[in-house]
Write a protein that holds these residues in place. Structure first.
Motif, PDB file in Angstrom:
ATOM      1  N   ARG A 187       1.110  -1.194   0.046  1.00 63.01           N
ATOM      2  CA  ARG A 187      -0.165   0.175  -0.192  1.00 63.01           C
ATOM      3  C   ARG A 187       0.821   1.096  -0.103  1.00 63.01           C
ATOM      4  NH1 ARG A 187      -3.791   1.260   4.081  1.00 63.01           N
ATOM      5  NH2 ARG A 187      -5.627   2.331   1.807  1.00 63.01           N
ATOM      6  N   ASN A 188       1.948   1.571  -0.232  1.00 60.85           N
ATOM      7  CA  ASN A 188       2.765   2.775  -0.210  1.00 60.85           C
ATOM      8  C   ASN A 188       3.269   2.857  -1.774  1.00 60.85           C
ATOM      9  OD1 ASN A 188       4.650   4.175  -0.443  1.00 60.85           O
ATOM     10  ND2 ASN A 188       6.350   2.874   0.409  1.00 60.85           N
ATOM     11  N   PRO A 189       2.331   4.284  -2.284  1.00 58.55           N
ATOM     12  CA  PRO A 189       2.379   4.695  -3.281  1.00 58.55           C
ATOM     13  C   PRO A 189       3.650   4.708  -3.971  1.00 58.55           C
ATOM     14  CG  PRO A 189       1.234   5.984  -1.924  1.00 58.55           C
ATOM     15  CD  PRO A 189       1.668   5.196  -1.206  1.00 58.55           C
ATOM     16  N   GLY A 190       4.828   5.534  -3.195  1.00 63.94           N
ATOM     17  CA  GLY A 190       6.058   5.344  -3.619  1.00 63.94           C
ATOM     18  C   GLY A 190       6.613   4.272  -4.826  1.00 63.94           C
ATOM     19  N   LEU A 191       6.158   3.090  -4.622  1.00 62.01           N
ATOM     20  CA  LEU A 191       7.071   1.520  -4.655  1.00 62.01           C
ATOM     21  C   LEU A 191       6.783   1.595  -5.927  1.00 62.01           C
ATOM     22  CD1 LEU A 191       6.573  -0.689  -1.457  1.00 62.01           C
ATOM     23  CD2 LEU A 191       8.463   0.330  -2.581  1.00 62.01           C
ATOM     24  N   LEU A 192       5.422   2.194  -6.344  1.00 60.86           N
ATOM     25  CA  LEU A 192       4.523   2.018  -7.993  1.00 60.86           C
ATOM     26  C   LEU A 192       6.011   2.610  -8.917  1.00 60.86           C
ATOM     27  CD1 LEU A 192       1.626   3.394  -7.973  1.00 60.86           C
ATOM     28  CD2 LEU A 192       1.871   0.931  -7.846  1.00 60.86           C
ATOM     29  N   VAL A 193       6.366   3.882  -8.547  1.00 60.61           N
ATOM     30  CA  VAL A 193       7.390   4.340  -9.686  1.00 60.61           C
ATOM     31  C   VAL A 193       9.386   3.487  -9.146  1.00 60.61           C
ATOM     32  CG1 VAL A 193       8.842   6.436  -9.381  1.00 60.61           C
ATOM     33  CG2 VAL A 193       6.823   6.674  -8.702  1.00 60.61           C
ATOM     34  N   GLU A 194       9.328   3.211  -8.240  1.00 62.67           N
ATOM     35  CA  GLU A 194      10.168   2.492  -7.835  1.00 62.67           C
ATOM     36  C   GLU A 194      10.344   1.190  -8.478  1.00 62.67           C
ATOM     37  OE1 GLU A 194      12.168   2.001  -4.053  1.00 62.67           O
ATOM     38  OE2 GLU A 194      11.265   4.144  -3.625  1.00 62.67           O
ATOM     39  N   VAL A 195       9.578   0.033  -8.119  1.00 60.24           N
ATOM     40  CA  VAL A 195       9.184  -1.348  -9.196  1.00 60.24           C
ATOM     41  C   VAL A 195       9.580  -0.983 -10.811  1.00 60.24           C
ATOM     42  CG1 VAL A 195       7.726  -2.952  -9.368  1.00 60.24           C
ATOM     43  CG2 VAL A 195       8.156  -2.246  -7.470  1.00 60.24           C
ATOM     44  N   LEU A 196       8.231   0.224 -11.638  1.00 59.64           N
ATOM     45  CA  LEU A 196       8.317  -0.139 -12.743  1.00 59.64           C
ATOM     46  C   LEU A 196       9.552   1.030 -13.250  1.00 59.64           C
ATOM     47  CD1 LEU A 196       4.852   1.741 -13.217  1.00 59.64           C
ATOM     48  CD2 LEU A 196       5.496  -0.107 -14.540  1.00 59.64           C
ATOM     49  N   LEU A 197      10.701   1.642 -12.358  1.00 57.12           N
ATOM     50  CA  LEU A 197      12.286   2.058 -12.738  1.00 57.12           C
ATOM     51  C   LEU A 197      12.599   0.343 -13.348  1.00 57.12           C
ATOM     52  CD1 LEU A 197      12.696   5.069 -11.259  1.00 57.12           C
ATOM     53  CD2 LEU A 197      11.939   4.661 -13.606  1.00 57.12           C
ATOM     54  N   ASP A 198      12.397  -0.431 -12.959  1.00 55.70           N
ATOM     55  CA  ASP A 198      12.892  -2.007 -13.301  1.00 55.70           C
ATOM     56  C   ASP A 198      12.483  -2.388 -14.109  1.00 55.70           C
ATOM     57  OD1 ASP A 198      15.497  -1.405 -11.006  1.00 55.70           O
ATOM     58  OD2 ASP A 198      14.188  -1.933  -9.585  1.00 55.70           O
ATOM     59  N   LEU A 199      10.405  -2.350 -14.084  1.00 54.83           N
ATOM     60  CA  LEU A 199      10.385  -3.599 -14.838  1.00 54.83           C
ATOM     61  C   LEU A 199      10.184  -2.814 -15.993  1.00 54.83           C
ATOM     62  CD1 LEU A 199       6.860  -4.376 -13.096  1.00 54.83           C
ATOM     63  CD2 LEU A 199       9.138  -5.243 -12.934  1.00 54.83           C
ATOM     64  N   LEU A 200      10.716  -1.607 -16.449  1.00 54.14           N
ATOM     65  CA  LEU A 200      10.493  -1.240 -18.339  1.00 54.14           C
ATOM     66  C   LEU A 200      12.008  -1.498 -18.466  1.00 54.14           C
ATOM     67  CD1 LEU A 200       8.550   2.298 -17.494  1.00 54.14           C
ATOM     68  CD2 LEU A 200       8.298   0.319 -18.664  1.00 54.14           C
ATOM     69  N   PRO A 201      12.707  -1.159 -17.912  1.00 53.88           N
ATOM     70  CA  PRO A 201      13.833  -1.933 -18.195  1.00 53.88           C
ATOM     71  C   PRO A 201      13.767  -3.338 -18.646  1.00 53.88           C
ATOM     72  CG  PRO A 201      14.269   0.107 -16.666  1.00 53.88           C
ATOM     73  CD  PRO A 201      13.265  -0.952 -16.582  1.00 53.88           C
ATOM     74  N   LEU A 202      13.883  -4.392 -18.016  1.00 60.59           N
ATOM     75  CA  LEU A 202      13.658  -5.233 -17.979  1.00 60.59           C
ATOM     76  C   LEU A 202      12.698  -5.858 -19.108  1.00 60.59           C
ATOM     77  CD1 LEU A 202      14.164  -8.614 -16.807  1.00 60.59           C
ATOM     78  CD2 LEU A 202      11.952  -8.535 -14.983  1.00 60.59           C
ATOM     79  N   ARG A 203      11.535  -5.601 -19.787  1.00 59.79           N
ATOM     80  CA  ARG A 203      10.573  -5.374 -20.528  1.00 59.79           C
ATOM     81  C   ARG A 203      11.965  -5.143 -21.373  1.00 59.79           C
ATOM     82  NH1 ARG A 203       5.175  -1.633 -21.729  1.00 59.79           N
ATOM     83  NH2 ARG A 203       7.467  -0.313 -21.957  1.00 59.79           N
ATOM     84  N   GLN A 204      12.801  -3.911 -22.117  1.00 57.97           N
ATOM     85  CA  GLN A 204      13.618  -3.926 -22.950  1.00 57.97           C
ATOM     86  C   GLN A 204      13.780  -5.210 -22.964  1.00 57.97           C
ATOM     87  OE1 GLN A 204      15.193  -0.154 -21.848  1.00 57.97           O
ATOM     88  NE2 GLN A 204      13.093   1.431 -22.912  1.00 57.97           N
ATOM     89  N   CYS A 205      14.789  -5.431 -22.189  1.00 61.45           N
ATOM     90  CA  CYS A 205      15.749  -6.455 -22.090  1.00 61.45           C
ATOM     91  C   CYS A 205      15.584  -7.781 -22.960  1.00 61.45           C
ATOM     92  CB  CYS A 205      16.789  -6.808 -20.607  1.00 61.45           C
ATOM     93  SG  CYS A 205      17.208  -6.100 -19.843  1.00 61.45           S
ATOM     94  N   PHE A 206      13.884  -8.221 -22.277  1.00 59.31           N
ATOM     95  CA  PHE A 206      13.353  -9.646 -23.444  1.00 59.31           C
ATOM     96  C   PHE A 206      13.690  -9.085 -24.838  1.00 59.31           C
ATOM     97  CE2 PHE A 206      11.905 -10.550 -18.654  1.00 59.31           C
ATOM     98  CZ  PHE A 206      11.947 -11.847 -19.345  1.00 59.31           C
ATOM     99  N   GLY A 207      13.411  -7.654 -24.804  1.00 60.02           N
ATOM    100  CA  GLY A 207      13.126  -7.571 -26.587  1.00 60.02           C
ATOM    101  C   GLY A 207      14.237  -7.678 -26.711  1.00 60.02           C
ATOM    102  N   ALA A 208      15.801  -7.705 -26.302  1.00 59.70           N
ATOM    103  CA  ALA A 208      17.442  -7.168 -26.434  1.00 59.70           C
ATOM    104  C   ALA A 208      17.433  -8.463 -27.385  1.00 59.70           C
ATOM    105  CB  ALA A 208      18.231  -7.081 -25.846  1.00 59.70           C
ATOM    106  N   ARG A 209      17.164  -9.666 -26.398  1.00 54.90           N
ATOM    107  CA  ARG A 209      17.213 -10.813 -26.686  1.00 54.90           C
ATOM    108  C   ARG A 209      15.799 -11.765 -27.765  1.00 54.90           C
ATOM    109  NH1 ARG A 209      20.244 -13.922 -22.778  1.00 54.90           N
ATOM    110  NH2 ARG A 209      19.607 -15.745 -24.161  1.00 54.90           N
ATOM    111  N   HIS A 210      15.547 -10.879 -28.214  1.00 54.51           N
ATOM    112  CA  HIS A 210      14.154 -11.469 -29.430  1.00 54.51           C
ATOM    113  C   HIS A 210      13.806 -12.258 -28.774  1.00 54.51           C
ATOM    114  CE1 HIS A 210      15.962  -9.367 -32.305  1.00 54.51           C
ATOM    115  NE2 HIS A 210      17.818  -9.586 -31.648  1.00 54.51           N
ATOM    116  N   MET A 211      12.988 -12.188 -27.592  1.00 54.53           N
ATOM    117  CA  MET A 211      12.133 -13.194 -26.251  1.00 54.53           C
ATOM    118  C   MET A 211      10.553 -12.675 -26.053  1.00 54.53           C
ATOM    119  SD  MET A 211      15.387 -15.287 -24.072  1.00 54.53           S
ATOM    120  CE  MET A 211      13.333 -16.074 -23.225  1.00 54.53           C
TER     121      MET A 211
END
Length: 572
Positions: A238-262
């Motif tokens: 229930r901490n709103p701040g974790l949304l920003v912190e987690v998305l700052l990691d999830l968005l690059p991770l999504r890009q990493c899957f694209g870099a591996r063509h997965m």
């Protein structure tokens, strides 16, 4: 009642046992003689690529590090030529920042040969000291952050590096990833455990030859995202701040899957899609997040970066039932209210006793706020910031609606979770006369004091008037007994930019906003007092402010009506 107390004791005993076992297992795993190995993580032949770091760096910090000045978490250490890893940490927060290596992004931002050489020298010092076995550095969450930062800043470290450093860096990185694969599932629930799953996912994609690790990492990541990211997009803590912190990691991770063509795992894509709308839900018009359950100053640059990935910019949600929040909005006036129960005990280490608190803003002016948490020295302020009195809601008998673990061996063993809080909440939302009406109640004071607190808000269609009511009633029975303690204090913490002036009638206060607008707060038949307060979550550090307080006895005045209304002023 006795059955509830026994159930609480069983829950606490189970939680303490689990916490103790996790700490013991982690200590054993990092001990030099413990024969831990993870066959799922072979030493890679190379790093395939580096994830994109969405967090901004400050190049001027690189020259400070070169001069031996390490400023983290509000503390400064001058090394005088020694390694910072040999210095006595001035605070645990300082040590965590140092050992996480998040400061490497500042050296990357400098992009100079000196910064690269200094970064390699510092990492080499840490490897030579077997830094991953140091007390703070061996924490699963800090280890996970360090793995992500090393991967992200690997171009900084490996460009122009000699083969010897390259080998030692890869081996140390692999050793830490192996340890995370072994102990990550035992990390403290919530953000720490999710961080471990994220670190393993980054490592499996960025390090070559990691087929087995990739399967393990994706499985853990999917499990944690599905469990921690709620259906409405809020985080289970229930901490709103974790949304920003987690998305700052999830968005690059999504890009990493694209870099591996997965294709990215569905759980990853679903979590991002759910969390993005919640960013708008918690924002006031000036861009700041509402201060609930551990939220500190809004990191404006990080938030702007994350919002740039939001493809569905639209009107924010009005109701987040799984997270336990409501939002009322009309003509630029915004109200965000906490109408939820505390998170489960393992996820409640940062949660606050702020049930039925709210924040209010008009245009770009925040008027009513909660005190929030500071960006630094959080341990010093934690006990104060979590109390109900630090929120814009009512306290009964000067107590909080939640009980926390607050010291001694129990806190050292299992942290500072919530032991007891509101369990039964009733929330109704509707419309009356074209205006949004929200009514909620909680039983946080029922077990100890026999009191139910109920609050309602009504925001006019033109956004110029907010009518509220606080009602105190007996939890079991029809009326308060003569000896029942039921003194209350209703607090409205004001933003530091709001200047209050008490009217002569004693029932009203004029609030001057920074842009020259005026609002009036009035509570008929009640005495409104202006008292000192503090806004802990100010961007420049804790700031003095003021609060409006209404005090009374529930036996004689169980109902308090109050109003915020915009005052029409003549403009020159």
């Amino acid at each position: 009642m006795a059955r509830d107390i026994n159930a609480d004791r069983v829950r606490l005993a189970l939680f303490v046992t689990q916490s103790g076992w996790r700490r013991l297992r982690t200590c054993l795993m990092v001990h030099p003689w413990f024969p831990w190995r993870s066959t799922a993580v072979p030493v890679p032949s190379r790093l395939l690529f580096a994830p994109h770091d969405l967090r901004t760096g400050d190049p001027t910090r690189a020259s400070e590090f070169y001069a031996g000045r390490f400023a983290f978490a509000g503390k400064v250490v001058l090394t005088d030529g020694a390694s910072p890893f040999e210095m006595e940490p001035p605070s645990r927060e300082w040590a965590e920042e140092l050992m996480s290596f998040s400061w490497l992004r500042h050296m990357q931002a400098a992009s100079t040969a000196i910064a690269r050489a200094n970064a390699r020298a510092l990492v080499s010092d840490w490897i030579a000291m077997r830094g991953h076995r140091l007390p703070v550095a061996s924490s699963p969450e800090i280890m996970a952050r360090r793995v992500i930062n090393w991967l992200t800043q690997s171009p900084l470290l490996l460009q122009d590096a000699d083969p010897s450093f390259h080998r030692r860096f890869i081996r140390s990185l692999t050793s830490q990833v192996r340890m995370l694969a072994s102990i990550g599932a035992d990390a403290r629930d919530g953000r720490p455990r999710l961080m471990c799953a994220l670190a393993l996912s980054f490592a499996s994609l960025c390090m070559a030859d990691q087929t087995r690790l990739m399967k393990l990492a994706q499985k853990r990541l999917a499990e944690e995202l599905e469990r921690q990211v709620l259906a409405d997009g809020g985080h289970a803590s229930r901490n709103p701040g974790l949304l920003v912190e987690v998305l700052l990691d999830l968005l690059p991770l999504r890009q990493c899957f694209g870099a591996r063509h997965m294709p990215p795992p569905p759980a990853l894509l679903n979590a991002i899609d759910r969390m993005m709308p919640m960013l708008r839900f918690f924002r006031h018009v000036d861009g700041a997040f509402a201060h609930f359950n551990g939220m500190g100053p809004t990191p404006a640059d990080w938030l702007a970066t994350v919002l740039a990935y939001d493809d569905a910019r639209g009107r924010p949600l009005s109701n987040a039932p799984y997270s336990g929040y409501h939002r009322l909005e009309a003509a630029g006036t915004v109200l965000i209210a906490d109408t939820g129960a505390p998170p489960p005990m393992p996820l409640s280490h940062e949660a606050h006793a702020g049930c039925l608190s709210f924040e209010m803003s008009a245009g770009r002016n925040r008027i009513v706020v909660n005190c929030g948490m500071p960006a630094t020295a959080r341990e010093e302020w934690r006990a104060v910031a979590r109390q109900t009195a630090a929120h814009s809601t009512a306290t009964v008998e000067d107590t909080s609606s939640c009980r926390f673990v607050s010291g001694g061996a129990l806190m050292r063993l299992c942290g500072t979770p919530i032991l007891e809080g509101p369990a039964e909440l009733h929330v109704d939302r509707g419309e009356r006369g074209g205006a949004d009406v929200l009514r909620a109640s909680h039983d946080g004071y029922a077990r100890r004091l026999g009191v139910i607190h109920q609050r309602s808000w009504r925001l006019s269609p033109d956004g110029s008037r907010l009518d509220g009511e606080d009602l105190f009633r007996v939890a079991h029975g029809e009326e308060f007994s003569a000896d029942q303690p039921a003194a209350y204090a209703i607090r409205f913490h004001l933003h530091p930019s709001v200047k209050p002036t008490r009217a002569s009638d004693g029932h009203s206060v004029i609030l001057k906003l920074p842009d020259g607008d005026h609002w009036a707060f009035t509570a008929p038949e009640c005495t409104v007092v202006i008292e000192e307060s503090i806004m802990l979550a100010a961007s420049s550090g804790p700031r003095r402010t003021e609060q409006l307080v209404i005090s009374g006895q529930a036996r004689t005045a169980p109902r308090v009506e109050w109003t915020f209304v915009r005052v029409k002023t003549l403009r020159a």
